[in-house]
Write a protein that holds these residues in place. Structure first.
Motif, PDB file in Angstrom:
ATOM      1  N   LEU A  58      33.446   4.783  21.372  1.00 28.18           N
ATOM      2  CA  LEU A  58      33.610   4.971  22.831  1.00 28.18           C
ATOM      3  C   LEU A  58      32.960   6.280  23.257  1.00 28.18           C
ATOM      4  O   LEU A  58      32.306   6.361  24.287  1.00 28.18           O
ATOM      5  CB  LEU A  58      35.093   5.013  23.174  1.00 28.18           C
ATOM      6  N   ARG A  59      33.148   7.302  22.428  1.00 30.72           N
ATOM      7  CA  ARG A  59      32.564   8.602  22.728  1.00 30.72           C
ATOM      8  C   ARG A  59      31.041   8.529  22.667  1.00 30.72           C
ATOM      9  O   ARG A  59      30.348   9.083  23.523  1.00 30.72           O
ATOM     10  CB  ARG A  59      33.110   9.601  21.711  1.00 30.72           C
ATOM     11  N   TYR A  93      29.772   6.939  25.738  1.00 31.82           N
ATOM     12  CA  TYR A  93      29.795   7.866  26.859  1.00 31.82           C
ATOM     13  C   TYR A  93      28.591   8.822  26.796  1.00 31.82           C
ATOM     14  O   TYR A  93      27.896   9.030  27.791  1.00 31.82           O
ATOM     15  CB  TYR A  93      31.118   8.642  26.852  1.00 31.82           C
ATOM     16  N   ILE A  94      28.345   9.357  25.580  1.00 28.78           N
ATOM     17  CA  ILE A  94      27.216  10.300  25.401  1.00 28.78           C
ATOM     18  C   ILE A  94      25.899   9.588  25.707  1.00 28.78           C
ATOM     19  O   ILE A  94      25.027  10.125  26.380  1.00 28.78           O
ATOM     20  CB  ILE A  94      27.205  10.880  23.964  1.00 28.78           C
ATOM     21  N   GLU A 114      25.512   9.076  29.364  1.00 26.24           N
ATOM     22  CA  GLU A 114      25.225  10.371  29.986  1.00 26.24           C
ATOM     23  C   GLU A 114      23.741  10.713  29.791  1.00 26.24           C
ATOM     24  O   GLU A 114      23.088  11.211  30.684  1.00 26.24           O
ATOM     25  CB  GLU A 114      26.108  11.429  29.314  1.00 26.24           C
ATOM     26  N   ILE A 143      21.069  11.399  32.710  1.00 26.42           N
ATOM     27  CA  ILE A 143      20.308  12.666  32.820  1.00 26.42           C
ATOM     28  C   ILE A 143      18.808  12.367  32.878  1.00 26.42           C
ATOM     29  O   ILE A 143      18.083  12.932  33.697  1.00 26.42           O
ATOM     30  CB  ILE A 143      20.630  13.609  31.633  1.00 26.42           C
ATOM     31  N   GLU A 196      17.942  10.885  36.321  1.00 24.40           N
ATOM     32  CA  GLU A 196      18.035  11.919  37.367  1.00 24.40           C
ATOM     33  C   GLU A 196      16.855  12.886  37.284  1.00 24.40           C
ATOM     34  O   GLU A 196      16.280  13.264  38.302  1.00 24.40           O
ATOM     35  CB  GLU A 196      19.344  12.701  37.206  1.00 24.40           C
ATOM     36  N   THR A 197      16.496  13.288  36.055  1.00 24.35           N
ATOM     37  CA  THR A 197      15.387  14.250  35.895  1.00 24.35           C
ATOM     38  C   THR A 197      14.070  13.621  36.341  1.00 24.35           C
ATOM     39  O   THR A 197      13.260  14.288  36.995  1.00 24.35           O
ATOM     40  CB  THR A 197      15.292  14.718  34.425  1.00 24.35           C
ATOM     41  N   ALA A 217      22.910  15.274  22.461  1.00 21.66           N
ATOM     42  CA  ALA A 217      23.446  15.363  23.820  1.00 21.66           C
ATOM     43  C   ALA A 217      23.135  16.722  24.431  1.00 21.66           C
ATOM     44  O   ALA A 217      22.751  16.817  25.601  1.00 21.66           O
ATOM     45  CB  ALA A 217      24.948  15.099  23.798  1.00 21.66           C
ATOM     46  N   SER A 218      23.287  17.803  23.633  1.00 17.21           N
ATOM     47  CA  SER A 218      22.976  19.119  24.212  1.00 17.21           C
ATOM     48  C   SER A 218      21.458  19.312  24.330  1.00 17.21           C
ATOM     49  O   SER A 218      21.008  20.084  25.176  1.00 17.21           O
ATOM     50  CB  SER A 218      23.629  20.249  23.421  1.00 17.21           C
ATOM     51  N   LYS A 259      19.844  18.225  27.952  1.00 16.94           N
ATOM     52  CA  LYS A 259      19.797  19.197  29.049  1.00 16.94           C
ATOM     53  C   LYS A 259      18.670  20.207  28.811  1.00 16.94           C
ATOM     54  O   LYS A 259      17.955  20.577  29.728  1.00 16.94           O
ATOM     55  CB  LYS A 259      21.137  19.927  29.154  1.00 16.94           C
ATOM     56  N   ALA A 263      15.435  18.548  29.567  1.00 15.67           N
ATOM     57  CA  ALA A 263      15.302  18.280  31.002  1.00 15.67           C
ATOM     58  C   ALA A 263      14.938  19.556  31.771  1.00 15.67           C
ATOM     59  O   ALA A 263      14.180  19.528  32.722  1.00 15.67           O
ATOM     60  CB  ALA A 263      16.589  17.668  31.537  1.00 15.67           C
ATOM     61  N   GLY A 298      22.631  21.020  14.742  1.00 18.55           N
ATOM     62  CA  GLY A 298      22.998  21.142  16.162  1.00 18.55           C
ATOM     63  C   GLY A 298      22.172  22.211  16.842  1.00 18.55           C
ATOM     64  O   GLY A 298      21.678  22.038  17.958  1.00 18.55           O
ATOM     65  N   SER A 338      19.430  22.080  20.182  1.00 20.83           N
ATOM     66  CA  SER A 338      20.046  22.565  21.422  1.00 20.83           C
ATOM     67  C   SER A 338      19.421  23.914  21.811  1.00 20.83           C
ATOM     68  O   SER A 338      18.706  24.515  21.008  1.00 20.83           O
ATOM     69  CB  SER A 338      21.561  22.658  21.270  1.00 20.83           C
TER      70      SER A 338
END
Lengths: 143, 377
Positions: free
Chosen positions: B56-57, B60-61, B64, B68, B71-72, B191-192, B195, B198, B329, B333
């Protein structure tokens, strides 16, 4: 950075949808019944010690189970938020060394020429972009 | 707690009976019997529940990530139509590796496939975002690739979850559950990264490019290979050819091709090559630690590494590597402060290697490897 708040809102909505109300009801009913069992154990202790012991056991197991499930649920809600630490941009004057650190803006990049220096009026440049992580104090590791 | 209207003694009366002890005993035995026969199944359901939570997580990621990316594209590319459909199609793209039954020449086949993939991705992004410039196209491509990776991770985990549920095979579910913490770590890193891509922020993987950029700043640059630049820098009395991917758009370039060209241009007269790159740290090591070694520190599918190794062998050129340690990570990021600060330490190490391994007047190559997003030159 501007859409950080909207992202957080989106996350909260998603988490709210994910927690089933049925599970919540089950947890709270278990919690209530365990409390009742504990109360029973105290009430009947003078008349039947063995039965009081069983009630005490059932009460504690129920209490432990329901609080564990509640804590797990809270942990899940906390985990679902994507944390984005602030990104900083260092703007530096190559002549006088005047340094300005501000939040990152779209379009910034390392070695980008910016306006004039506040002190000596010479052109300034972005010399660094980084993310600062404030680490919580950890127990000193042995290895 | 209980008001006077409730007589507790009356409610508890049946439990005061001696038989109650027997009932509880039987219940306990029943509990053990159930656990003996159905213990594994219960364990399996607990594991499935755990996997379901992570899935589920992941979902969601992944959503998202898609949001993103769309939108970008809308913000930067100013498309006339809604790009959602195109983005969804992009997220399903795949590239098939060449046949490896006869491995001779496979590197060039793989390079060709990767080139075609890269061009295809860039063309798609150009169609999605007509108003974007070249730097923004590179950044958008990186954003979409991160969204694509998230989509793929989600689909693979979902595949094994459904397969495990269908077959009720403990071993499928167990393997999935055991590997999930690592999968989730990677997904969170992507996920990080979304952004960062973007917004065009430098990422941890770009530390090699940052070191090269610091060395070449203020010197004349020229294009040497696809998406790669070189600057001739006088360093410690030697001539250093500093190579990096062309920034500030998200790019890794072809550093292997660039180094090969420089070696050929100099007729193999290169005293040493120093490759600077980010490397995965082991747990317990600090992020931003700098280490030295030998070998071509270039990650990825291996095409660029192969090219350099071929040239090294041809002219017997010694190779040194300087690595900056970080975890998976941190690599994708936004660059953390410790890694950013390690750039100066890496430059010190490079200078020491130059002094120890080369003589004044020698020529050498310094290659900063990694994604140069948010790093100019």
């Amino acid at each position: 950075m501007a859409d950080k708040s909207s992202e957080t809102t989106g996350t909260t909505e998603t988490t709210a949808r994910r927690i089933s109300s049925f599970v919540l009801v089950v947890i709270f009913v278990t919690l209530a019944l365990s409390l009742v069992a504990l109360y029973f154990s105290m009430e009947i202790y003078p008349r039947n010690e063995a039965a009081a012991g069983y009630f005490l056991l059932i009460g504690f197991i129920g209490l432990a189970l329901s609080s564990y499930m509640l804590l797990q649920m809270r942990k899940r809600v906390l985990k679902w938020r994507l944390k984005l630490p602030p990104i900083m941009t260092i703007i530096e004057c190559q002549k006088c060394g005047f340094k300005n650190v501000r939040e990152f803006k779209r379009g910034d990049y390392v070695f980008k020429q910016m306006g004039a220096c506040e002190k000596c009026n010479e052109p300034v440049m972005i010399t660094g972009i980084y993310r600062e992580i404030k680490e919580q104090k950890k127990k000193e590791e042995k290895f | 707690m209980f008001p006077a209207v409730v007589n507790v003694s009356q409610i508890a009366q049946p439990f005061l009976d001696e038989n109650f002890g027997w009932i509880v005993n039987v219940l306990f035995y029943l509990f053990f019997i159930v656990f003996i026969f159905y213990g594994q199944r219960i364990q399996m359901y607990v594991m499935l529940k755990e996997v379901e939570g992570s899935l589920l997580r992941l979902k969601y990621i992944k959503e998202e990530g898609r949001k993103i990316a769309i939108e970008t594209i809308k913000e930067i590319g100013k498309p006339q139509d809604d790009p959602s459909q195109r983005v969804d199609r992009f997220l399903e793209y795949f590239a098939l590796p060449p046949e490896s039954m006869d491995p001779a020449g496979i590197v060039w086949k793989l390079e060709h496939i990767l080139d075609v993939r890269d061009n295809r991705f860039k063309d798609e992004v150009r169609l999605m975002a007509p108003a974007a410039n070249e730097t923004q196209i590179n950044n958008l491509e990186n954003t979409l690739e991160a969204a694509l990776a998230l989509n793929y991770i989600y689909k693979v985990v979902r595949h094994f979850y459904i397969l495990g549920k269908k077959t009720l095979s403990l071993y499928i579910i167990m393997q999935l559950q055991m590997i999930l913490p690592l999968v989730m770590r990677e997904a969170e890193a992507y996920a990080s990264a979304l952004k960062a891509f973007a917004y065009g922020q430098p990422i941890g993987d770009g530390i090699g490019a940052l070191v090269a950029a610091k060395l070449m700043y203020g010197h004349e640059k020229r294009k040497i290979a696809k998406d790669c630049v070189v600057a001739t820098v006088p360093l410690e009395g030697r001539t250093a050819y500093v190579v990096k991917a062309e920034g500030p758009g998200g790019n890794v370039g072809k550093p292997g091709e660039a180094m090969k060209t420089i070696i050929e241009e100099n007729g193999g007269n290169i005293a040493t090559i120093i490759v600077v790159d980010a490397a995965l740290k082991l747990e317990g090591e600090k992020p931003g630690e700098v280490a030295e070694g030998i070998g071509v520190a270039i990650g990825g599918p291996g095409v660029e590494k192969f090219k350099v190794e071929e040239s090294l062998l041809k002219y017997r050129i010694p190779i040194n590597a300087v690595i900056i340690k970080e975890d998976v990570g941190d690599a994708v990021s936004p660059m953390r402060k410790e890694i950013f600060e390690a750039a100066n330490e890496a430059i010190k190490r490079i200078k020491r290697v130059i002094q120890e391994k080369t003589k004044e007047g020698d020529s050498l190559i310094i290659a900063g490897i990694g994604n140069t997003i948010g790093i100019g030159q």
